[in-house]
Design a protein around this motif. Structure first.
Motif, PDB file in Angstrom:
ATOM      1  N   GLU A 322       0.530  -0.654  -0.210  1.00  0.00           N
ATOM      2  CA  GLU A 322      -0.524   0.153  -0.615  1.00  0.00           C
ATOM      3  C   GLU A 322       1.318   1.036  -0.117  1.00  0.00           C
ATOM      4  O   GLU A 322       1.842   1.615   0.631  1.00  0.00           O
ATOM      5  CB  GLU A 322      -0.900  -0.073   1.209  1.00  0.00           C
ATOM      6  CG  GLU A 322      -1.831  -0.874   1.209  1.00  0.00           C
ATOM      7  CD  GLU A 322      -2.504  -1.404   2.656  1.00  0.00           C
ATOM      8  OE1 GLU A 322      -3.106  -0.178   3.140  1.00  0.00           O
ATOM      9  OE2 GLU A 322      -3.135  -2.088   3.316  1.00  0.00           O
ATOM     10  N   ASP A 323       0.882   2.085  -1.234  1.00  0.00           N
ATOM     11  CA  ASP A 323       1.865   3.216  -1.076  1.00  0.00           C
ATOM     12  C   ASP A 323       0.627   3.918   0.030  1.00  0.00           C
ATOM     13  O   ASP A 323      -0.644   4.579  -1.116  1.00  0.00           O
ATOM     14  CB  ASP A 323       1.801   3.844  -2.898  1.00  0.00           C
ATOM     15  CG  ASP A 323       2.595   5.314  -2.846  1.00  0.00           C
ATOM     16  OD1 ASP A 323       2.547   5.267  -1.899  1.00  0.00           O
ATOM     17  OD2 ASP A 323       3.294   5.141  -4.022  1.00  0.00           O
ATOM     18  N   GLN A 324       1.071   4.457   0.286  1.00  0.00           N
ATOM     19  CA  GLN A 324       0.502   5.754   1.861  1.00  0.00           C
ATOM     20  C   GLN A 324       0.694   7.921   1.761  1.00  0.00           C
ATOM     21  O   GLN A 324       0.676   8.428   2.531  1.00  0.00           O
ATOM     22  CB  GLN A 324       0.138   5.041   3.261  1.00  0.00           C
ATOM     23  CG  GLN A 324      -1.426   4.109   3.295  1.00  0.00           C
ATOM     24  CD  GLN A 324      -0.741   3.739   4.184  1.00  0.00           C
ATOM     25  OE1 GLN A 324      -0.477   4.189   5.109  1.00  0.00           O
ATOM     26  NE2 GLN A 324      -2.004   2.143   4.431  1.00  0.00           N
ATOM     27  N   GLY A 325       1.329   7.204   0.175  1.00  0.00           N
ATOM     28  CA  GLY A 325       1.911   8.640  -0.399  1.00  0.00           C
ATOM     29  C   GLY A 325       3.677   8.860   0.729  1.00  0.00           C
ATOM     30  O   GLY A 325       4.733   8.452   0.535  1.00  0.00           O
ATOM     31  N   THR A 327       4.636   7.501   3.781  1.00  0.00           N
ATOM     32  CA  THR A 327       4.811   5.773   3.727  1.00  0.00           C
ATOM     33  C   THR A 327       4.241   4.801   2.670  1.00  0.00           C
ATOM     34  O   THR A 327       3.341   4.545   1.916  1.00  0.00           O
ATOM     35  CB  THR A 327       4.327   5.690   5.390  1.00  0.00           C
ATOM     36  OG1 THR A 327       2.878   6.178   5.188  1.00  0.00           O
ATOM     37  CG2 THR A 327       4.548   6.212   6.025  1.00  0.00           C
ATOM     38  N   VAL A 380       6.339  -1.055   8.408  1.00  0.00           N
ATOM     39  CA  VAL A 380       5.598   0.510   7.465  1.00  0.00           C
ATOM     40  C   VAL A 380       7.358   1.208   7.267  1.00  0.00           C
ATOM     41  O   VAL A 380       8.634   1.635   8.412  1.00  0.00           O
ATOM     42  CB  VAL A 380       5.106   1.778   8.380  1.00  0.00           C
ATOM     43  CG1 VAL A 380       4.492   2.644   8.212  1.00  0.00           C
ATOM     44  CG2 VAL A 380       3.644   0.404   9.213  1.00  0.00           C
ATOM     45  N   THR A 383       8.454   6.456   2.117  1.00  0.00           N
ATOM     46  CA  THR A 383       8.725   6.190   0.979  1.00  0.00           C
ATOM     47  C   THR A 383       9.961   6.534   0.428  1.00  0.00           C
ATOM     48  O   THR A 383      11.022   6.283  -0.635  1.00  0.00           O
ATOM     49  CB  THR A 383       7.995   7.001   0.156  1.00  0.00           C
ATOM     50  OG1 THR A 383       6.450   6.116   0.971  1.00  0.00           O
ATOM     51  CG2 THR A 383       7.567   6.436  -1.101  1.00  0.00           C
TER      52      THR A 383
END
Length: 388
Positions: A322-325, A327, A380, A383
């Motif tokens: 999952e790309d959460q921006g 993280t 986690v 990014t």
């Protein structure tokens, strides 16, 4: 030596003049002084000439020594036998943060850690007995409260009669050396850990291959194929400074990295790619970060092959990205493996290494949950760490 004019003038001035000349010459060396009789008439001159060549040489040597000490990169200080600091050079200020005017006249114990109350008295006892202390390693506290690892060399200071009156200390910052030693020890432990894992992995690969092999040739081919895939995954963990790892030099993607490491186990009943699913967005992994991620996934896969879902034919795992921006979140969910009754006692080296890699190199967090149906891992990472 005093040369008295009265002695050259015979009886003029008499004994009184000679006595006065002695007193004057002694009190004012190098200054010509008149001699007078009882009537006030000057009868001569007294002068004391003293050879100060040795004194000038000693003064010049002392000045040179003081300049050398002040400009030295080493921290050099002196203290008396009550631990009171009497001198403090520029190197000491750079190491500990205190200016000379802030600390001269104060106790050196203000640098000593509270949990080492006997350290300074023991050093002074040895110095008082005339002993030199070479390369004594300890830790001190700087002005800003941070700690610094240092090596001390302490020597007695004696007066002209040989009585010990204090100590001279040279302190060197060994923090970098300590960190290098710790890193070396970690690498040695990692090497030992990996070598042992290789034997276990080889056994696991042979065991997995034997279940689906129909002949010796088929078994040999399957084992060779899996060992080759494992070798390719290992190449991704080689440091990027090595010319042997062009793939890592060029970078890779997260999905490709995981598939390369998991490929030796991702087969069931002769069907490749049937045990592991990888979903969600992919992301580029630069060469600088590839080593850390490869190390992590290699550790996860090793444990799954030895104890978890990949240790049995019907087991598998689902990996979700999952790309959460800011993280990037990765979840690793094992299924169909041996049922887990409870979490293992304590942390093995692999767990410690994983946490060290995630927090230290990748600046992230890792969580493990030992569910009955299989291990669940949540990773986690910031990014921007994928860029190395």
């Amino acid at each position: 030596m005093a040369v008295h004019a009265a002695e050259r003038l015979g009886n003029r001035g008499g004994a009184a003049i000679g006595e006065a000349g002695d007193d004057i010459a002694r009190d004012r060396p190098g200054v010509p002084t008149g001699l007078f009789d009882d009537g006030g008439t000057m009868t001569g001159i007294v002068n004391l000439l003293e050879d100060v060549s040795d004194r000038a040489v000693a003064y010049e040597a002392a000045q040179r020594l003081a300049a050398i000490i002040e400009t030295s990169a080493d921290a050099i200080l002196t203290k008396d036998l009550d631990s009171i600091i009497t001198s403090w050079n520029g190197g000491t200020q750079r190491l500990f943060g205190y200016a000379a005017e802030e600390i001269i006249g104060k106790s050196v114990s203000m640098l000593v850690l509270p949990d080492r109350p006997d350290e300074e008295p023991n050093i002074l006892t040895r110095i008082g007995a005339g002993e030199r202390i070479e390369h004594y390693e300890t830790t001190r506290r700087r002005k800003d409260g941070t700690l610094v690892d240092i090596s001390l060399s302490v020597s007695p200071i004696a007066d002209h009669s040989g009585r010990i009156m204090g100590a001279s200390t040279i302190a060197r910052d060994i923090s970098e050396r300590r960190r290098a030693e710790e890193q070396q020890h970690l690498l040695i432990r990692e090497m030992d850990h990996r070598v042992k894992n290789l034997f276990s992995l080889a056994s696991s690969i042979v065991s997995l291959s034997r279940r689906s092999a129909t002949s010796m040739d088929d078994l040999a081919s399957a084992v060779m194929s899996r060992l080759n895939a494992l070798s390719q995954a290992h190449a991704l963990t080689v440091p990027h400074t090595s010319t042997a790892s062009t793939r890592l030099q060029q970078g890779t993607t997260l999905h490709r990295l995981m598939r390369s490491i998991l490929s030796p186990y991702d087969e069931c009943d002769g069907k490749l790619g049937s045990r592991v699913t990888i979903e969600g967005p992919d992301i580029d992994v630069a060469s600088g970060a590839g080593n850390g991620f490869a190390l992590l996934f290699h550790e996860f896969a090793t444990n799954a092959a030895k104890y978890g879902a990949l240790s049995v034919p019907g087991g598998g795992m689902d990996i979700r990205c999952e790309d959460q921006g800011a993280t990037f979140v990765l979840t690793w969910r094992e299924r169909g493996g041996p049922r887990i009754a409870r979490a293992p006692d304590g942390d093995g080296f692999g767990s410690l290494l994983a946490r060290s890699t995630v927090r230290g190199q990748l600046g992230g967090e890792i969580e493990r949950e030992w569910k009955p149906e299989g291990l669940f891992i949540r990773l986690v990472v910031a990014t921007d760490r994928f860029a190395g």
